[in-house]
Each structure stands twice: as structure tokens, then as C-alpha cells.
Design an enzyme around this catalytic site. Sequence first.
Site, PDB file in Angstrom:
ATOM      1  N   GLU A  60       0.842  -1.202   0.000  1.00 25.78           N
ATOM      2  CA  GLU A  60       0.000   0.000   0.000  1.00 25.78           C
ATOM      3  C   GLU A  60       0.875   1.249   0.000  1.00 25.78           C
ATOM      4  OE1 GLU A  60      -3.571  -0.072   2.438  1.00 25.78           O
ATOM      5  OE2 GLU A  60      -2.889   1.800   3.344  1.00 25.78           O
TER       6      GLU A  60
ATOM      7  N   TYR B  84      -6.541   7.082  -0.756  1.00 27.13           N
ATOM      8  CA  TYR B  84      -7.273   8.199  -1.340  1.00 27.13           C
ATOM      9  C   TYR B  84      -7.586   9.239  -0.270  1.00 27.13           C
ATOM     10  CZ  TYR B  84     -10.857  10.662  -3.965  1.00 27.13           C
ATOM     11  OH  TYR B  84     -11.574  11.626  -4.609  1.00 27.13           O
TER      12      TYR B  84
ATOM     13  N   ALA C 265      -9.548  12.995   0.240  1.00 30.56           N
ATOM     14  CA  ALA C 265     -10.624  13.671  -0.495  1.00 30.56           C
ATOM     15  C   ALA C 265     -10.280  15.093  -0.939  1.00 30.56           C
ATOM     16  CB  ALA C 265     -11.889  13.689   0.348  1.00 30.56           C
TER      17      ALA C 265
ATOM     18  N   HIS D 266      -7.850   3.123  -4.155  1.00 31.74           N
ATOM     19  CA  HIS D 266      -8.809   3.292  -3.066  1.00 31.74           C
ATOM     20  C   HIS D 266      -9.734   4.442  -3.472  1.00 31.74           C
ATOM     21  CE1 HIS D 266      -6.046   1.562   0.336  1.00 31.74           C
ATOM     22  NE2 HIS D 266      -5.736   1.032  -0.844  1.00 31.74           N
TER      23      HIS D 266
ATOM     24  N   ASP E  36     -13.282   8.686   6.239  1.00 30.59           N
ATOM     25  CA  ASP E  36     -13.531   9.323   7.532  1.00 30.59           C
ATOM     26  C   ASP E  36     -13.697  10.813   7.330  1.00 30.59           C
ATOM     27  OD1 ASP E  36     -13.371   7.156   9.387  1.00 30.59           O
ATOM     28  OD2 ASP E  36     -11.250   7.005   8.881  1.00 30.59           O
TER      29      ASP E  36
ATOM     30  N   LYS F 205     -21.168  -5.878   2.602  1.00 26.96           N
ATOM     31  CA  LYS F 205     -20.313  -5.339   1.532  1.00 26.96           C
ATOM     32  C   LYS F 205     -19.894  -6.453   0.568  1.00 26.96           C
ATOM     33  CE  LYS F 205     -17.320  -3.174   4.438  1.00 26.96           C
ATOM     34  NZ  LYS F 205     -16.297  -2.207   4.944  1.00 26.96           N
TER      35      LYS F 205
HETATM   36  C1  LIG Z   1      -7.530  -1.510   3.968  1.00 25.22           C
HETATM   37  C2  LIG Z   1      -8.047  -0.131   4.290  1.00 25.22           C
HETATM   38  C3  LIG Z   1      -7.799   0.910   3.419  1.00 25.22           C
HETATM   39  C4  LIG Z   1      -8.266   2.206   3.697  1.00 25.22           C
HETATM   40  N1  LIG Z   1      -7.991   3.211   2.801  1.00 25.22           N
HETATM   41  C5  LIG Z   1      -8.456   4.455   3.039  1.00 25.22           C
HETATM   42  C6  LIG Z   1      -8.219   5.505   2.104  1.00 25.22           C
HETATM   43  O1  LIG Z   1      -7.605   5.300   1.062  1.00 25.22           O
HETATM   44  N2  LIG Z   1      -8.690   6.751   2.395  1.00 25.22           N
HETATM   45  C7  LIG Z   1      -9.417   7.001   3.533  1.00 25.22           C
HETATM   46  O2  LIG Z   1      -9.836   8.133   3.756  1.00 25.22           O
HETATM   47  N3  LIG Z   1      -9.677   6.013   4.443  1.00 25.22           N
HETATM   48  C8  LIG Z   1      -9.214   4.747   4.217  1.00 25.22           C
HETATM   49  N4  LIG Z   1      -9.482   3.741   5.118  1.00 25.22           N
HETATM   50  C9  LIG Z   1     -10.212   4.062   6.347  1.00 25.22           C
HETATM   51  C10 LIG Z   1     -11.738   3.879   6.194  1.00 25.22           C
HETATM   52  O3  LIG Z   1     -12.220   4.756   5.209  1.00 25.22           O
HETATM   53  C11 LIG Z   1     -12.377   4.161   7.554  1.00 25.22           C
HETATM   54  O4  LIG Z   1     -12.004   3.199   8.490  1.00 25.22           O
HETATM   55  C12 LIG Z   1     -13.880   4.365   7.547  1.00 25.22           C
HETATM   56  O5  LIG Z   1     -14.273   4.855   8.827  1.00 25.22           O
HETATM   57  C13 LIG Z   1     -14.672   3.090   7.331  1.00 25.22           C
HETATM   58  O6  LIG Z   1     -14.711   2.788   6.034  1.00 25.22           O
HETATM   59  P1  LIG Z   1     -15.518   1.486   5.506  1.00 25.22           P
HETATM   60  O7  LIG Z   1     -15.321   1.472   4.055  1.00 25.22           O
HETATM   61  O8  LIG Z   1     -15.173   0.280   6.255  1.00 25.22           O
HETATM   62  O9  LIG Z   1     -17.040   1.950   5.865  1.00 25.22           O
HETATM   63  P2  LIG Z   1     -18.356   1.137   6.014  1.00 25.22           P
HETATM   64  O10 LIG Z   1     -18.226  -0.273   5.598  1.00 25.22           O
HETATM   65  O11 LIG Z   1     -19.434   1.954   5.393  1.00 25.22           O
HETATM   66  O12 LIG Z   1     -18.567   1.126   7.600  1.00 25.22           O
HETATM   67  C14 LIG Z   1     -18.664   2.320   8.353  1.00 25.22           C
HETATM   68  C15 LIG Z   1     -19.379   2.033   9.663  1.00 25.22           C
HETATM   69  O13 LIG Z   1     -20.738   1.731   9.430  1.00 25.22           O
HETATM   70  C16 LIG Z   1     -21.070   0.406   9.795  1.00 25.22           C
HETATM   71  N5  LIG Z   1     -21.843  -0.117   8.687  1.00 25.22           N
HETATM   72  C17 LIG Z   1     -21.391  -0.438   7.458  1.00 25.22           C
HETATM   73  N6  LIG Z   1     -22.397  -0.842   6.649  1.00 25.22           N
HETATM   74  C18 LIG Z   1     -23.516  -0.761   7.404  1.00 25.22           C
HETATM   75  C19 LIG Z   1     -24.885  -1.017   7.134  1.00 25.22           C
HETATM   76  N7  LIG Z   1     -25.291  -1.421   5.940  1.00 25.22           N
HETATM   77  N8  LIG Z   1     -25.775  -0.823   8.140  1.00 25.22           N
HETATM   78  C20 LIG Z   1     -25.374  -0.387   9.351  1.00 25.22           C
HETATM   79  N9  LIG Z   1     -24.087  -0.126   9.669  1.00 25.22           N
HETATM   80  C21 LIG Z   1     -23.166  -0.309   8.695  1.00 25.22           C
HETATM   81  C22 LIG Z   1     -19.762  -0.312  10.013  1.00 25.22           C
HETATM   82  O14 LIG Z   1     -19.830  -1.296  11.032  1.00 25.22           O
HETATM   83  C23 LIG Z   1     -18.838   0.822  10.419  1.00 25.22           C
HETATM   84  O15 LIG Z   1     -18.948   1.094  11.792  1.00 25.22           O
HETATM   85  C24 LIG Z   1      -9.013   2.459   4.885  1.00 25.22           C
HETATM   86  C25 LIG Z   1      -9.250   1.395   5.775  1.00 25.22           C
HETATM   87  C26 LIG Z   1      -8.785   0.116   5.489  1.00 25.22           C
HETATM   88  C27 LIG Z   1      -9.027  -0.999   6.454  1.00 25.22           C
END
Ligand SMILES: Cc1cc2nc3c(=O)[nH]c(=O)nc-3n(C[C@H](O)[C@H](O)[C@H](O)COP(=O)(O)OP(=O)(O)OC[C@H]3O[C@@H](n4cnc5c(N)ncnc54)[C@H](O)[C@@H]3O)c2cc1C
Length: 320
Positions: free
Chosen positions: A28, A60, A62, A88, A120, A179
Site C-alpha cells: 500500500e 485516497y 478527499a 482506493h 472518515d 459489503k
Molecule cells: C484496507 C483499508 C484501506 C483504507 N484506505 C483508506 C483511504 O484510502 N482513504 C481514507 O480516507 N480512508 C481509508 N481507510 C479508512 C476507512 O475509510 C475508515 O475506516 C472508515 O471509517 C470506514 O470505512 P468502511 O469502508 O469500512 O465503511 P463502512 O463499511 O461503510 O462502515 C462504516 C461504519 O458503518 C457500519 N456499517 C457499514 N455498513 C452498514 C450497514 N449497511 N448498516 C449499518 N451499519 C453499517 C460499520 O460497522 C462501520 O462502523 C481504509 C481502511 C482500510 C481498512
Amino acid sequence: MTSSANPAPSILDRLSAPHRGPVPFSVEFFPPKDAEAEARLWRAVRTFERLGPAFVSMTYGAGGSTRDRTVRITGELAAQTTLLPVAHLTAVNHSIAELRALVGAYADQGITNILALRGDPPGDPLGDWIRHPDGVEYAEDLVRLIDDLGDFHVGVASFPEGHHRAPDLDHDTRALVKKLRAGAEYSITQMFFDVDDFLRLRDRVSQADPEQGAKPLIPGIMPITSLATVRRMTELSGSVIPPDVYARFADAAGDGAEENREAVRAVGIDFATEMARRLIAEGVPCLHFCSLNFAKATSEVLERLGVDTSSVLPATSAAR
Ligand SMILES: Cc1cc2nc3c(=O)[nH]c(=O)nc-3n(C[C@H](O)[C@H](O)[C@H](O)COP(=O)(O)OP(=O)(O)OC[C@H]3O[C@@H](n4cnc5c(N)ncnc54)[C@H](O)[C@@H]3O)c2cc1C
């Protein structure tokens, strides 16, 4: 709809292809802020190119100028290297129309592997999440949006310790399963410090939905080279470093005003290697290294895992 005569392979293709060492690995990167940082990124890219990762990913942010640079550099990775880039993409501050345009910009550069993330809030990653009025709420929605746009291969994030906003682990497991059911082909975990957390996540997903549990769950590993970095990473992600692990790094850092970087680095390489060995024994499909745009520490871990790094380590010995 993407229409390339020679579409890029998917991550699943790459994970089942021949690889060096005991297990495929991936790397990464994050978007560099300025020209100097960009030059450093390219040194790391060229080093990793010689080690043959299954794929590389570009995080990524924003913000406007970072965003443009990210899209450009990810395109350059596709066009100018032998590496397979994963872009990403986060939903933060983006309308659906903007998200579609970004996916299109990646597709125009031949990038069809995307990691779909919610992202975030800018400024305070642990602050309240506010959806863009014309945007999406969850990463699950972004997975569908990307899939609907054409022949993309989408991955998602997963959290061995549970996501910091999830009320409990079961809720977070269900969110991951949603997802995957929405079309994600694999997930990459946040970096973690306890392999048991990863194994428990894998068990929970398999129990909740065996079909989704069969999809690759790729552990994220960071070879830690400074205690300050550990602190910053855990602050940003809300993840918790177990006291015994922290003590190992803190002992190495010493009591001086400046941490003993060499000793911390040595512990970091040992610790990442120990975790990787156990994960390999547990049958993980790939090891995803958070490189922080440096190649040396990850190369050293790979060397200890049995990957031939002889073309790389002497040449990079001045790097971190
Ligand atoms: C491998 C990896 C790469 C990353 N790369 C980046 C990056 O490039 N840029 C960046 O800004 N951040 C990045 N992040 C951080 C990530 O964007 C944050 O951790 C963010 O808060 C959660 O993203 P997510 O895609 O898991 O969100 P989601 O899957 O949408 O989850 C967010 C929250 O909502 C809950 N949730 C999800 N779906 C539902 C549903 N359908 N109903 C109810 N609750 C739900 C989950 O439990 C979680 O608490 C990365 C994280 C990881 C692990």
C-alpha cells in the site's frame, strides 16, 4: 461501461497466479504531498517492482489537489510500471455524480480494481460522519455504484478489532458481510497487532455467511519503524495496541528525549515477521504491507519470509 481489449487482471486472478515466496504479497502506498515525496514514492515503487507484488494499492484523500495527484499517479502506476494498481476510493465529501466521474477517470487509465471505502471525516477521523447530501451512506452503497458502472473488481475494508464506529463486533461483521454480498470480491484489513483478532474475524465472517467467508480476507501488516508512527496510526484509526506489544516497542525506544530508532525498527521488523509467519501458517491468501512509501523495511520482512530480495536490499540499504 469499461471496454478495454486487454482488461487488467483482477486481484483474484493475481492471488491465484504463481508468486515468489511462501504467499503472495501486496503493497500500500499513499499519495505524496510534494515533488520530493513523489520522488521517494517512485524509488519505493521501482524497488517493489523487482520483488513482484501481486498488486499495489494507492490510498485516497478527499482534498482537491491531493485527489488529482492521486488519480494521476495511480494512472502512472498502471501505464509506466509492471505493477497492478488498486485505487482506493472514498465517499467522503463526494456526490454520486462525482464518484461516478472518479470511477470513470480511473477506468480511462485502465484501472478496474477499486477498493470501495466510506472514508472518515476530514480533519478528525474519529469525528461524526456526515453523508454528502447527494452522496452515499455506507461503503456497501459504493460497491454497488462501482459495480453498476462496468467491469470493475471491487474490494472493501475490514477490521479485525471491529470498526471504531460499530457498536459491537457482530454488527461490524454483518456490515462486512453486506459489503461482500453487494459484490466485493475480497477485503483488506486495517493493520492490527494481534493475529487472534484477525482469525476471530475470519471465523465470524465464515459463520455468518460461508459463501462470503470463502472470499479472500487479506491481512494488513505494517513493519513499524518508529514508536511515534505507531502512536499516530492508532490515533487515526481508533485501533488499540495491546499493552505487551506497546511495551516491546517502548522498551526499545528507551527513556531518552529521542526514541532509539534503530532499536524500535529492529523490533518492528521482528514483530511484523512473527505476525506474517503465523498468518502464513494460518493460510492467508496474501500479505498486504502498509509501506508508508518506503521499501526497505518491507523488503527485510519479505527476505526473512524466504522471498529472494537480493536484487533489492543492497541497492536500497541507504533507505529506511
Ligand atoms: C484496507 C483499508 C484501506 C483504507 N484506505 C483508506 C483511504 O484510502 N482513504 C481514507 O480516507 N480512508 C481509508 N481507510 C479508512 C476507512 O475509510 C475508515 O475506516 C472508515 O471509517 C470506514 O470505512 P468502511 O469502508 O469500512 O465503511 P463502512 O463499511 O461503510 O462502515 C462504516 C461504519 O458503518 C457500519 N456499517 C457499514 N455498513 C452498514 C450497514 N449497511 N448498516 C449499518 N451499519 C453499517 C460499520 O460497522 C462501520 O462502523 C481504509 C481502511 C482500510 C481498512
